[in-house]
Design a protein around this motif. Structure first.
Motif, PDB file in Angstrom:
ATOM      1  N   PRO A 200      31.796  39.752  62.669  1.00  0.00           N
ATOM      2  CA  PRO A 200      32.462  40.534  63.637  1.00  0.00           C
ATOM      3  C   PRO A 200      31.125  40.731  64.867  1.00  0.00           C
ATOM      4  N   ASP A 201      29.982  41.230  64.182  1.00  0.00           N
ATOM      5  CA  ASP A 201      28.971  41.653  64.977  1.00  0.00           C
ATOM      6  C   ASP A 201      28.269  40.717  65.838  1.00  0.00           C
ATOM      7  N   MET A 202      28.314  39.421  65.429  1.00  0.00           N
ATOM      8  CA  MET A 202      27.790  38.195  66.095  1.00  0.00           C
ATOM      9  C   MET A 202      28.758  37.737  67.215  1.00  0.00           C
ATOM     10  N   THR A 203      30.239  38.015  66.934  1.00  0.00           N
ATOM     11  CA  THR A 203      30.944  37.855  67.864  1.00  0.00           C
ATOM     12  C   THR A 203      31.056  38.426  68.998  1.00  0.00           C
ATOM     13  N   ALA A 204      30.765  39.822  69.001  1.00  0.00           N
ATOM     14  CA  ALA A 204      30.609  40.853  69.901  1.00  0.00           C
ATOM     15  C   ALA A 204      29.042  40.512  70.512  1.00  0.00           C
ATOM     16  N   LEU A 205      28.028  40.471  69.849  1.00  0.00           N
ATOM     17  CA  LEU A 205      26.870  39.948  70.416  1.00  0.00           C
ATOM     18  C   LEU A 205      27.218  38.865  71.669  1.00  0.00           C
ATOM     19  N   ILE A 206      27.757  37.415  71.109  1.00  0.00           N
ATOM     20  CA  ILE A 206      27.987  36.378  71.749  1.00  0.00           C
ATOM     21  C   ILE A 206      28.838  36.619  72.939  1.00  0.00           C
ATOM     22  N   GLY A 207      29.772  37.630  72.753  1.00  0.00           N
ATOM     23  CA  GLY A 207      30.888  37.959  73.913  1.00  0.00           C
ATOM     24  C   GLY A 207      30.044  38.471  74.953  1.00  0.00           C
ATOM     25  N   LYS A 208      29.127  39.473  74.514  1.00  0.00           N
ATOM     26  CA  LYS A 208      28.370  40.215  75.427  1.00  0.00           C
ATOM     27  C   LYS A 208      27.621  39.521  76.267  1.00  0.00           C
ATOM     28  N   TRP A 209      26.931  38.462  75.943  1.00  0.00           N
ATOM     29  CA  TRP A 209      25.736  37.574  76.580  1.00  0.00           C
ATOM     30  C   TRP A 209      26.602  36.677  77.514  1.00  0.00           C
ATOM     31  N   ASN A 210      27.765  36.214  76.752  1.00  0.00           N
ATOM     32  CA  ASN A 210      28.731  35.217  77.547  1.00  0.00           C
ATOM     33  C   ASN A 210      28.998  35.710  78.944  1.00  0.00           C
ATOM     34  N   LYS A 211      29.342  37.023  78.844  1.00  0.00           N
ATOM     35  CA  LYS A 211      29.769  37.738  80.003  1.00  0.00           C
ATOM     36  C   LYS A 211      29.036  37.714  81.042  1.00  0.00           C
ATOM     37  N   LEU A 212      27.709  38.022  80.807  1.00  0.00           N
ATOM     38  CA  LEU A 212      26.368  38.056  81.484  1.00  0.00           C
ATOM     39  C   LEU A 212      26.207  36.602  82.155  1.00  0.00           C
ATOM     40  N   ALA A 213      26.306  35.557  81.367  1.00  0.00           N
ATOM     41  CA  ALA A 213      26.033  34.328  81.888  1.00  0.00           C
ATOM     42  C   ALA A 213      27.001  33.624  82.446  1.00  0.00           C
ATOM     43  N   ALA A 214      28.386  34.056  82.476  1.00  0.00           N
ATOM     44  CA  ALA A 214      29.579  33.614  82.931  1.00  0.00           C
ATOM     45  C   ALA A 214      29.375  32.815  84.307  1.00  0.00           C
ATOM     46  N   PRO A 215      28.997  33.729  85.285  1.00  0.00           N
ATOM     47  CA  PRO A 215      28.855  33.367  86.627  1.00  0.00           C
ATOM     48  C   PRO A 215      28.004  32.047  86.667  1.00  0.00           C
TER      49      PRO A 215
END
Length: 606
Positions: free
Chosen positions: A378-393
């Motif tokens: 779960p902590d890796m899922t959260a980390l990936i989600g955080k950076w994906n949100k920043l990278a998405a645009p």
């Protein structure tokens, strides 16, 4: 560049996931130490796509199958599961954890990967050549923390803290001071057990990294360096030593669970690591290696003739190696009376540390798949989600369309369909700058992944996003145009399979119109059949001058292509990723996607 403090004894994360072994007075003479290791992660936080995310597994009946593997969420689960019940557990890596990374990590100068490694409780890593992609100053920031000097901090009010684990660079020194730019060694300690780690990268790093990345640095011989620091550790009373070496070999089988030490298999591995392993002092008890992205668990004799474990866990977090080292509290050394790998044992006679000791267990080692059927951390899922949100645009922008998978890194053939496509894109960009551009050449190591047709996330089937294209070409090279004579073009093609590239050929990916034959039954430069070289159907004229496109890495003579570094009248174009994206956009649509090139420009004779 200020050198960081030299290595000293440090406490490790010791006791990952396990219970203690009682008070010191209750401990026996021998203690099993679990060594978990991996290499060449290259920022693959998300599961790598296509064949780049598969490992070959040998079945009981002799057949093989492909198993999907990798991804930080699964690697974390695998390592944490493996540590359970092992109070003495240390986790190490052999370089290239960062660099040549997918957009999710590369867009942020690999800060996301360092955060992931911190969460994985990585204890120590050696450096690889890709740790120098952005130079020694940036590598020091990765170690020590701080916001990027140009891009700044990526989250408001939050400063990058750097790696919790030490990067070891024993054979990389500052040209001015002569001192290692990072710690040369590290000592892991847990309840009286001490294991030393020495980290080196391949001496030839300057030949495969841009000149700016290694400016002001000297890279020294791997054997001499490891032996030097093994002697230093030994004098400090650290008798158990592991070398983390970013150089590798080629196993006799592509299956990760191939028995390297089976009867009749010989050493089971070839390549540079064999001679390195044979030259490293017997004071070193095991070698964790990398760079070639292959999987093997082999024994290679040390200079005293005693077999010693040499391992590599493929790449991209698809495998991890689990090695059991038996520590002798009396001698403070690892018992090497016998070695057992991947379920097969091989007698080794007496070792430097256990003559007549009668140790109860054999050292064992095996590679394990990081399967995608296990729970995600779960902590890796959260980390990936955080950076994906920043990278998405940036990441989710569509740049083109393909009709099927286009194999690159995972093609498994000298000529890759994706390599040809990139060469075509670079030629098209070069022609927009100079209509006289005649051909383009792409280095195979610069093609980092495949382009996959199947949709991921909200993307539609066949859509190529900016993030996917970035994963294929993450280096920010420029597309350069130079004048080369026909003789120099021929010489460059010969350098693919001769000199430093003879043992492990580096086959340049050609643009459309360039064709020739490689006869691999011959040796050296003779493998290139000069009379077969054609450009748009006409024989290459060795006395003529051709306008040739290539990335800036090759234009600097990288990968051993000295002939390409001799170009005249240079013209620097846009970065290679822009050239690739522009080509995809201009030459594809949802109704007319690009089909995979046939990869028939080079004829291979075996």
């Amino acid at each position: 560049m200020a050198a960081l403090p030299a290595g000293a004894a440090h406490g490790g994360h010791g006791g990952h996931g396990g219970s203690g072994n009682g008070h010191h007075g209750d401990q026996g003479r021998y203690q099993d130490v679990q060594l978990l290791s991996f290499n060449d992660f290259h920022g693959n936080l998300e599961p790598p796509a296509g064949s780049s995310g598969q490992v070959t597994e040998k079945q009981a009946d002799g057949t093989t199958k492909q198993v999907e593997a990798g991804g930080a969420e699964y690697l974390a689960t695998s390592l944490r599961t493996a540590r359970k019940g092992h109070p003495y557990s240390v986790t190490a890596a052999a370089g290239d954890l960062i660099g040549a990374s997918p957009l999710l990590s590369g867009l942020f100068h690999d800060e996301p990967t360092v955060e992931a490694m911190n969460k994985l409780d990585l204890d120590v890593t050696g450096v690889g050549n890709h740790e120098f992609d952005e130079g020694a100053t940036e590598l020091a920031r990765i170690q020590n923390g701080g916001c990027h000097p140009k891009d700044g901090c990526y989250e408001d009010g939050r400063k990058f803290k750097g790696a919790d684990y030490p990067y070891l660079a024993a054979n990389v020194t500052d040209e001015k001071t002569g001192k290692p730019i990072l710690k040369p060694y590290y000592v892991w300690k847990h309840k009286g057990v001490k294991v030393g780690f020495i980290g080196v990268t391949l001496e030839g790093t300057p030949n495969i990294v841009s000149a700016d990345g290694v400016k002001g640095l000297k890279f020294h011989d791997e054997i001499e360096t490891v032996n030097k620091y093994a002697k230093i550790l030994d004098k400090q009373g650290v008798k158990s030593i592991v070398a983390l070496i970013h150089e590798g070999g080629v196993p006799a089988s592509s299956s990760y669970n191939y028995d390297c030490d089976a009867p009749g298999a010989g050493s089971g591995v070839s390549g540079p690591i064999v001679d390195i392993a044979k030259g490293i002092t017997p004071k070193v008890d095991a070698l964790v290696t990398g760079h070639t992205h292959n999987a093997y668990v082999c024994t290679i004799p040390d200079p005293s003739g005693n077999p010693r474990m040499v391992t590599s866990a493929a790449s991209y977090g698809k495998l991890y190696t689990d090695t059991t080292l038996t520590y002798d509290r009396r001698t403070k050394d690892i018992v090497r009376t016998a070695v057992k790998s991947t379920g097969q044992s091989k007698s080794t006679g007496q070792s430097k540390s256990a003559k007549g000791a009668g140790a109860p267990k054999l050292p064992t080692s095996a590679n394990h798949v990081v399967t995608r059927t296990q729970p995600k951390a779960p902590d890796m899922t959260a980390l990936i989600g955080k950076w994906n949100k920043l990278a998405a645009p940036v990441s989710n922008q569509a740049v083109g369309y393909i009709s099927a998978d286009i194999a690159g890194r995972g093609a498994g053939t000298p000529e890759e369909p994706l390599g040809d496509l990139i060469a075509d894109a670079q030629l098209a960009h070069a022609k927009s700058l100079d209509p006289k551009a005649a051909l383009a050449l792409m280095n195979p190591g610069g093609v980092r992944s495949d382009l996959v047709f199947k949709a991921s996330g909200s993307e539609g089937d066949g859509v190529v996003t900016y993030g996917e294209a970035f994963t294929v070409q993450p280096f920010s090279n420029t597309v350069n145009l130079v004048d080369l004579t026909g003789a120099q073009v021929v010489q460059a093609l010969q350098q693919q399979v001769s000199g430093g590239n003879e043992a492990s050929p580096k086959i340049l990916q050609p643009s459309a119109g360039l064709t020739y034959t490689l006869d691999m039954t011959k040796t050296g430069a003779a493998r290139v059949l000069v009379d077969s070289i054609r450009l748009n159907g006409a024989a290459i004229d060795q006395g003529a001058t051709y306008r040739v496109a290539m990335n800036s890495f090759l234009a600097g003579g990288g990968d051993g292509f000295a002939a390409l570094g001799q170009g005249k009248n240079p013209l620097v174009g846009a970065d290679d990723l822009k050239a690739f994206n522009d080509y995809l956009t201009a030459n594809s649509s949802a109704s007319a996607p690009i089909a995979p090139p046939k990869a028939d420009r080079i004829t291979i004779m075996k």
